[in-house]
Design a protein around this motif. Structure first.
Motif, PDB file in Angstrom:
ATOM      1  N   LEU A   5     -66.651  37.344  57.461  1.00 18.78           N
ATOM      2  CA  LEU A   5     -66.390  38.075  56.342  1.00 18.78           C
ATOM      3  C   LEU A   5     -67.475  37.879  55.351  1.00 18.78           C
ATOM      4  O   LEU A   5     -67.735  36.831  54.938  1.00 18.78           O
ATOM      5  CB  LEU A   5     -65.014  37.831  55.806  1.00 18.78           C
ATOM      6  N   ILE A   6     -68.284  39.064  54.721  1.00 17.06           N
ATOM      7  CA  ILE A   6     -69.155  38.908  53.911  1.00 17.06           C
ATOM      8  C   ILE A   6     -69.131  39.859  52.924  1.00 17.06           C
ATOM      9  O   ILE A   6     -68.837  41.136  53.022  1.00 17.06           O
ATOM     10  CB  ILE A   6     -70.857  39.481  54.508  1.00 17.06           C
ATOM     11  N   ARG A   7     -69.135  39.297  51.607  1.00 23.23           N
ATOM     12  CA  ARG A   7     -68.597  39.830  50.375  1.00 23.23           C
ATOM     13  C   ARG A   7     -70.239  40.511  49.672  1.00 23.23           C
ATOM     14  O   ARG A   7     -71.037  39.824  49.385  1.00 23.23           O
ATOM     15  CB  ARG A   7     -68.039  39.193  49.386  1.00 23.23           C
ATOM     16  N   GLN A   8     -70.218  41.668  49.633  1.00 20.99           N
ATOM     17  CA  GLN A   8     -71.296  42.457  49.204  1.00 20.99           C
ATOM     18  C   GLN A   8     -71.273  42.019  47.517  1.00 20.99           C
ATOM     19  O   GLN A   8     -70.234  41.874  47.031  1.00 20.99           O
ATOM     20  CB  GLN A   8     -71.423  43.784  49.469  1.00 20.99           C
ATOM     21  N   PRO A   9     -72.518  42.534  46.907  1.00 25.59           N
ATOM     22  CA  PRO A   9     -72.297  42.462  45.273  1.00 25.59           C
ATOM     23  C   PRO A   9     -71.274  43.337  44.670  1.00 25.59           C
ATOM     24  O   PRO A   9     -70.945  43.283  43.672  1.00 25.59           O
ATOM     25  CB  PRO A   9     -73.819  42.707  45.034  1.00 25.59           C
ATOM     26  N   SER A  10     -71.212  44.464  45.309  1.00 23.72           N
ATOM     27  CA  SER A  10     -70.444  45.481  44.818  1.00 23.72           C
ATOM     28  C   SER A  10     -68.772  45.156  44.975  1.00 23.72           C
ATOM     29  O   SER A  10     -67.884  45.737  44.472  1.00 23.72           O
ATOM     30  CB  SER A  10     -70.700  46.960  45.601  1.00 23.72           C
ATOM     31  N   GLY A  11     -68.619  43.953  45.739  1.00 23.23           N
ATOM     32  CA  GLY A  11     -67.161  43.317  45.855  1.00 23.23           C
ATOM     33  C   GLY A  11     -66.612  43.931  47.246  1.00 23.23           C
ATOM     34  O   GLY A  11     -65.497  43.488  47.944  1.00 23.23           O
TER      35      GLY A  11
END
Length: 75
Positions: A42-48
């Motif tokens: 699971l990869i959280r992007q800067p946008s959330g």
């Protein structure tokens, strides 16, 4: 979707968290109904928003090794 519903009905183990994690990457492993394991990153992007990458592996060790490598790339 049908596969996930079936897993819930027969009470197979839920995904267990992998101990290695960073602030943007975490993962877990789930036993596959057809044998082997599925590693889920699971990869959280800067946008959330959180995206997932899945890899089918023959053994638990292979799944955890793949997760370690993927999670380690964040730091």
């Amino acid at each position: 979707m049908m596969l996930i519903e079936h897993e819930a009905r027969v009470g197979l183990p839920r995904m267990w968290e992998h101990p290695t994690r960073t602030h943007t990457r975490r993962g877990g492993v789930v036993a596959s109904m057809v044998g082997g394991y599925t590693a889920i990153l699971l990869i959280r992007q800067p946008s959330g928003v959180e995206n997932s990458v899945r890899k089918q592996c023959a053994t638990l060790d292979e799944a955890e090794t793949w997760l370690d490598k993927q999670i380690g790339e964040d730091d």
